[in-house]
Design a protein around this motif. Structure first.
Motif, PDB file in Angstrom:
ATOM      1  N   HIS A  23     -10.548  30.883  48.723  1.00 58.48           N
ATOM      2  CA  HIS A  23      -9.156  31.684  48.889  1.00 58.48           C
ATOM      3  C   HIS A  23      -9.610  33.264  48.398  1.00 58.48           C
ATOM      4  CE1 HIS A  23      -5.152  33.096  48.524  1.00 58.48           C
ATOM      5  NE2 HIS A  23      -5.238  33.109  47.468  1.00 58.48           N
ATOM      6  N   VAL A  24     -10.170  33.350  47.308  1.00 55.90           N
ATOM      7  CA  VAL A  24     -10.619  34.446  46.715  1.00 55.90           C
ATOM      8  C   VAL A  24     -11.579  35.258  47.453  1.00 55.90           C
ATOM      9  CG1 VAL A  24     -11.650  35.814  44.691  1.00 55.90           C
ATOM     10  CG2 VAL A  24     -10.013  33.790  44.412  1.00 55.90           C
ATOM     11  N   GLU A  25     -12.561  34.516  48.037  1.00 56.59           N
ATOM     12  CA  GLU A  25     -13.429  35.290  48.724  1.00 56.59           C
ATOM     13  C   GLU A  25     -12.943  35.886  50.145  1.00 56.59           C
ATOM     14  OE1 GLU A  25     -18.165  34.795  50.073  1.00 56.59           O
ATOM     15  OE2 GLU A  25     -17.299  33.178  49.088  1.00 56.59           O
ATOM     16  N   ALA A  26     -12.132  34.986  50.729  1.00 49.91           N
ATOM     17  CA  ALA A  26     -11.787  35.535  51.805  1.00 49.91           C
ATOM     18  C   ALA A  26     -10.771  36.682  51.667  1.00 49.91           C
ATOM     19  CB  ALA A  26     -10.800  34.498  52.622  1.00 49.91           C
ATOM     20  N   ALA A  27     -10.042  36.677  50.788  1.00 47.41           N
ATOM     21  CA  ALA A  27      -9.041  37.796  50.408  1.00 47.41           C
ATOM     22  C   ALA A  27      -9.927  39.071  49.918  1.00 47.41           C
ATOM     23  CB  ALA A  27      -8.151  37.509  48.952  1.00 47.41           C
ATOM     24  N   VAL A  28     -10.859  38.940  49.096  1.00 46.26           N
ATOM     25  CA  VAL A  28     -11.579  40.109  48.671  1.00 46.26           C
ATOM     26  C   VAL A  28     -12.393  40.701  49.800  1.00 46.26           C
ATOM     27  CG1 VAL A  28     -13.566  40.994  47.228  1.00 46.26           C
ATOM     28  CG2 VAL A  28     -11.713  39.206  46.278  1.00 46.26           C
ATOM     29  N   ARG A  29     -13.080  39.870  50.564  1.00 44.86           N
ATOM     30  CA  ARG A  29     -13.528  40.400  51.709  1.00 44.86           C
ATOM     31  C   ARG A  29     -12.778  41.173  52.729  1.00 44.86           C
ATOM     32  NH1 ARG A  29     -19.157  38.633  53.155  1.00 44.86           N
ATOM     33  NH2 ARG A  29     -19.904  37.202  51.543  1.00 44.86           N
ATOM     34  N   THR A  30     -11.752  40.461  52.877  1.00 40.78           N
ATOM     35  CA  THR A  30     -10.663  41.231  53.804  1.00 40.78           C
ATOM     36  C   THR A  30     -10.297  42.724  53.286  1.00 40.78           C
ATOM     37  OG1 THR A  30      -9.780  39.113  54.677  1.00 40.78           O
ATOM     38  CG2 THR A  30      -8.420  40.925  54.826  1.00 40.78           C
ATOM     39  N   GLY A  31     -10.256  42.536  51.796  1.00 46.98           N
ATOM     40  CA  GLY A  31      -9.783  43.827  51.125  1.00 46.98           C
ATOM     41  C   GLY A  31     -10.808  44.856  51.252  1.00 46.98           C
ATOM     42  N   LEU A  32     -12.040  44.437  51.192  1.00 49.16           N
ATOM     43  CA  LEU A  32     -13.188  45.657  51.508  1.00 49.16           C
ATOM     44  C   LEU A  32     -13.477  46.017  52.862  1.00 49.16           C
ATOM     45  CD1 LEU A  32     -16.052  43.588  49.437  1.00 49.16           C
ATOM     46  CD2 LEU A  32     -15.175  46.023  48.891  1.00 49.16           C
ATOM     47  N   LEU A  33     -13.055  45.084  53.667  1.00 50.15           N
ATOM     48  CA  LEU A  33     -13.433  45.427  55.129  1.00 50.15           C
ATOM     49  C   LEU A  33     -12.112  46.340  55.812  1.00 50.15           C
ATOM     50  CD1 LEU A  33     -14.519  41.807  56.490  1.00 50.15           C
ATOM     51  CD2 LEU A  33     -15.827  44.141  56.513  1.00 50.15           C
ATOM     52  N   THR A  34     -10.808  46.189  54.981  1.00 48.88           N
ATOM     53  CA  THR A  34      -9.804  46.881  55.299  1.00 48.88           C
ATOM     54  C   THR A  34      -9.586  48.267  54.671  1.00 48.88           C
ATOM     55  OG1 THR A  34      -8.268  45.466  54.411  1.00 48.88           O
ATOM     56  CG2 THR A  34      -8.457  45.083  56.663  1.00 48.88           C
ATOM     57  N   GLY A  35     -10.414  48.091  53.624  1.00 52.60           N
ATOM     58  CA  GLY A  35     -10.060  49.455  52.697  1.00 52.60           C
ATOM     59  C   GLY A  35      -9.298  49.628  51.663  1.00 52.60           C
ATOM     60  N   ARG A  36      -8.990  48.222  51.329  1.00 54.27           N
ATOM     61  CA  ARG A  36      -7.853  48.124  50.203  1.00 54.27           C
ATOM     62  C   ARG A  36      -8.366  48.306  48.847  1.00 54.27           C
ATOM     63  NH1 ARG A  36      -5.124  42.432  52.385  1.00 54.27           N
ATOM     64  NH2 ARG A  36      -4.456  43.431  54.329  1.00 54.27           N
ATOM     65  N   PHE A  37      -9.980  48.223  48.796  1.00 56.94           N
ATOM     66  CA  PHE A  37     -10.496  48.600  47.742  1.00 56.94           C
ATOM     67  C   PHE A  37     -10.968  50.210  47.882  1.00 56.94           C
ATOM     68  CE2 PHE A  37     -10.985  44.108  47.799  1.00 56.94           C
ATOM     69  CZ  PHE A  37     -10.377  43.786  46.419  1.00 56.94           C
ATOM     70  N   ILE A  38     -11.008  51.025  46.775  1.00 61.01           N
ATOM     71  CA  ILE A  38     -11.436  52.509  46.992  1.00 61.01           C
ATOM     72  C   ILE A  38     -12.756  52.583  46.350  1.00 61.01           C
ATOM     73  CG2 ILE A  38     -10.687  54.709  46.289  1.00 61.01           C
ATOM     74  CD1 ILE A  38      -7.865  53.862  46.333  1.00 61.01           C
ATOM     75  N   PRO A  39     -13.760  53.341  46.825  1.00 62.14           N
ATOM     76  CA  PRO A  39     -14.929  53.533  46.245  1.00 62.14           C
ATOM     77  C   PRO A  39     -14.907  54.165  44.732  1.00 62.14           C
ATOM     78  CG  PRO A  39     -14.967  54.177  48.416  1.00 62.14           C
ATOM     79  CD  PRO A  39     -13.661  53.820  48.246  1.00 62.14           C
ATOM     80  N   LEU A  48      -7.235  40.916  39.695  1.00 62.87           N
ATOM     81  CA  LEU A  48      -7.384  40.163  41.057  1.00 62.87           C
ATOM     82  C   LEU A  48      -6.738  38.952  40.910  1.00 62.87           C
ATOM     83  CD1 LEU A  48     -10.809  41.370  42.394  1.00 62.87           C
ATOM     84  CD2 LEU A  48      -8.635  41.328  43.662  1.00 62.87           C
ATOM     85  N   ALA A  49      -7.141  38.110  39.537  1.00 60.84           N
ATOM     86  CA  ALA A  49      -6.669  36.641  39.428  1.00 60.84           C
ATOM     87  C   ALA A  49      -5.151  36.589  39.331  1.00 60.84           C
ATOM     88  CB  ALA A  49      -7.115  36.219  38.226  1.00 60.84           C
ATOM     89  N   ALA A  50      -4.484  37.512  38.999  1.00 61.22           N
ATOM     90  CA  ALA A  50      -3.095  37.713  39.008  1.00 61.22           C
ATOM     91  C   ALA A  50      -2.453  37.792  40.556  1.00 61.22           C
ATOM     92  CB  ALA A  50      -2.388  38.681  38.061  1.00 61.22           C
ATOM     93  N   ASP A  51      -3.304  38.782  41.236  1.00 60.66           N
ATOM     94  CA  ASP A  51      -2.691  38.863  42.513  1.00 60.66           C
ATOM     95  C   ASP A  51      -2.758  37.684  43.439  1.00 60.66           C
ATOM     96  OD1 ASP A  51      -1.794  41.659  41.775  1.00 60.66           O
ATOM     97  OD2 ASP A  51      -3.469  42.372  42.609  1.00 60.66           O
ATOM     98  N   LEU A  52      -3.946  37.132  43.059  1.00 56.95           N
ATOM     99  CA  LEU A  52      -4.237  35.834  44.045  1.00 56.95           C
ATOM    100  C   LEU A  52      -3.739  34.480  43.541  1.00 56.95           C
ATOM    101  CD1 LEU A  52      -7.906  36.948  45.062  1.00 56.95           C
ATOM    102  CD2 LEU A  52      -5.565  37.360  46.380  1.00 56.95           C
ATOM    103  N   GLY A  53      -3.293  34.636  42.220  1.00 54.48           N
ATOM    104  CA  GLY A  53      -2.721  33.366  41.753  1.00 54.48           C
ATOM    105  C   GLY A  53      -3.686  32.258  41.433  1.00 54.48           C
ATOM    106  N   VAL A  54      -4.875  32.737  40.863  1.00 53.56           N
ATOM    107  CA  VAL A  54      -5.947  31.966  40.573  1.00 53.56           C
ATOM    108  C   VAL A  54      -6.476  32.234  39.314  1.00 53.56           C
ATOM    109  CG1 VAL A  54      -6.519  31.601  42.821  1.00 53.56           C
ATOM    110  CG2 VAL A  54      -7.613  33.376  41.440  1.00 53.56           C
ATOM    111  N   SER A  55      -7.391  31.442  38.414  1.00 50.39           N
ATOM    112  CA  SER A  55      -7.876  31.573  37.341  1.00 50.39           C
ATOM    113  C   SER A  55      -8.953  32.524  37.398  1.00 50.39           C
ATOM    114  CB  SER A  55      -8.383  30.344  36.609  1.00 50.39           C
ATOM    115  OG  SER A  55      -9.546  30.266  37.218  1.00 50.39           O
ATOM    116  N   PRO A  56      -9.400  33.400  36.237  1.00 54.83           N
ATOM    117  CA  PRO A  56     -10.380  34.522  36.496  1.00 54.83           C
ATOM    118  C   PRO A  56     -11.849  33.852  36.901  1.00 54.83           C
ATOM    119  CG  PRO A  56      -9.162  34.659  34.333  1.00 54.83           C
ATOM    120  CD  PRO A  56      -8.876  33.443  35.027  1.00 54.83           C
ATOM    121  N   MET A  57     -11.802  32.484  36.872  1.00 49.61           N
ATOM    122  CA  MET A  57     -13.132  32.015  37.000  1.00 49.61           C
ATOM    123  C   MET A  57     -13.649  32.035  38.554  1.00 49.61           C
ATOM    124  SD  MET A  57     -14.942  28.237  36.346  1.00 49.61           S
ATOM    125  CE  MET A  57     -14.874  28.440  34.489  1.00 49.61           C
TER     126      MET A  57
END
Length: 231
Positions: A23-39, A48-57
């Motif tokens: 879940h985290v990997e799909a979301a972060v990759r999508t974020g990178l590919l669509t420019g939701r992360f800024i250089p 990120l953990a809070a946004d995605l509803g998962v633990s930090p691990m």
């Protein structure tokens, strides 16, 4: 980072830990590919953990993997961020795309079917609508979908992961470019590529993909870097 980062991600695997990581990997990759992360802007584990509803691990595991792919970088102080784009890095990524992507398209050509071409035409129609409306994020998502529908048909186990890594590296920078210049001036060579697929013309397909990369990334990206320096 907003909660919409997690939307439209694939169904995660069945194991609990694997589900969270997927879940985290799909979301972060999508974020990178669509420019939701800024250089240059930090990406925080807790945020990120809070946004995605998962633990930090699982977030830590995914960020470490993406850092190994050069999509993210880990600073000496532990800060994680999208790398700044420099002229030298930009030129390397552009050259690598021009070497690998036309080759992938040629390898994919024998495996592309009529349904694939119809799907590509539909995606390209949606891209045209995004260019008119100025929806840069949807444009980036659809442009990725167009290219990778082709590339994944190649069944390459070596080139495809390399190209996937390249897209993760240049997409955040290009989102900043589209934010500055808009989408109205963008042109692509998708229709030329589709026609080449219909006629099974490998040379024309490679030429269209090369021109699409040069027009979509090369000209705009170089212009922005020349005008303002690193992103």
């Amino acid at each position: 980072m907003s909660a919409d980062l997690a939307k439209d991600t694939p169904t995660p695997p069945t194991s609990l830990r694997g589900a969270a990581r997927g879940h985290v990997e799909a979301a972060v990759r999508t974020g990178l590919l669509t420019g939701r992360f800024i250089p240059g802007k930090a990406v925080t584990l807790r945020g990120l953990a809070a946004d995605l509803g998962v633990s930090p691990m699982p977030v830590r595991e995914v960020l470490q993997r993406l850092a190994a792919e050069n999509a993210l970088e880990v600073k000496a102080n532990g800060r994680v961020q999208v790398p700044d784009m420099t002229p030298a890095r930009f030129d390397e990524v552009l050259k690598a795309r021009l070497l690998l992507e036309p080759e992938l398209a040629e390898r994919a050509l024998p495996f592309l079917r009529s349904k694939d071409i119809r799907d590509l035409q539909k995606i390209d129609d949606d891209i045209d609508a995004c260019l008119v409306s100025g929806d840069a994020e949807s444009y980036m998502r659809l442009n990725h979908a167009f290219h990778f529908l082709i590339y994944q048909a190649s069944r390459s186990q070596v080139l495809l992961p390399l190209v996937d890594s390249l897209w993760l590296q240049f997409a955040p920078f290009m989102r900043t470019v589209y934010g500055r210049v808009g989408t109205a001036s963008l042109e692509d060579r998708h229709k030329e590529a589709i026609q080449a697929m219909k006629t099974q013309d490998a040379t024309a397909l490679k030429s269209a993909i090369s021109a699409d990369i040069e027009d979509g990334m090369g000209l705009l990206g170089k212009a922005i870097l020349d005008a303002s320096g690193p992103a």
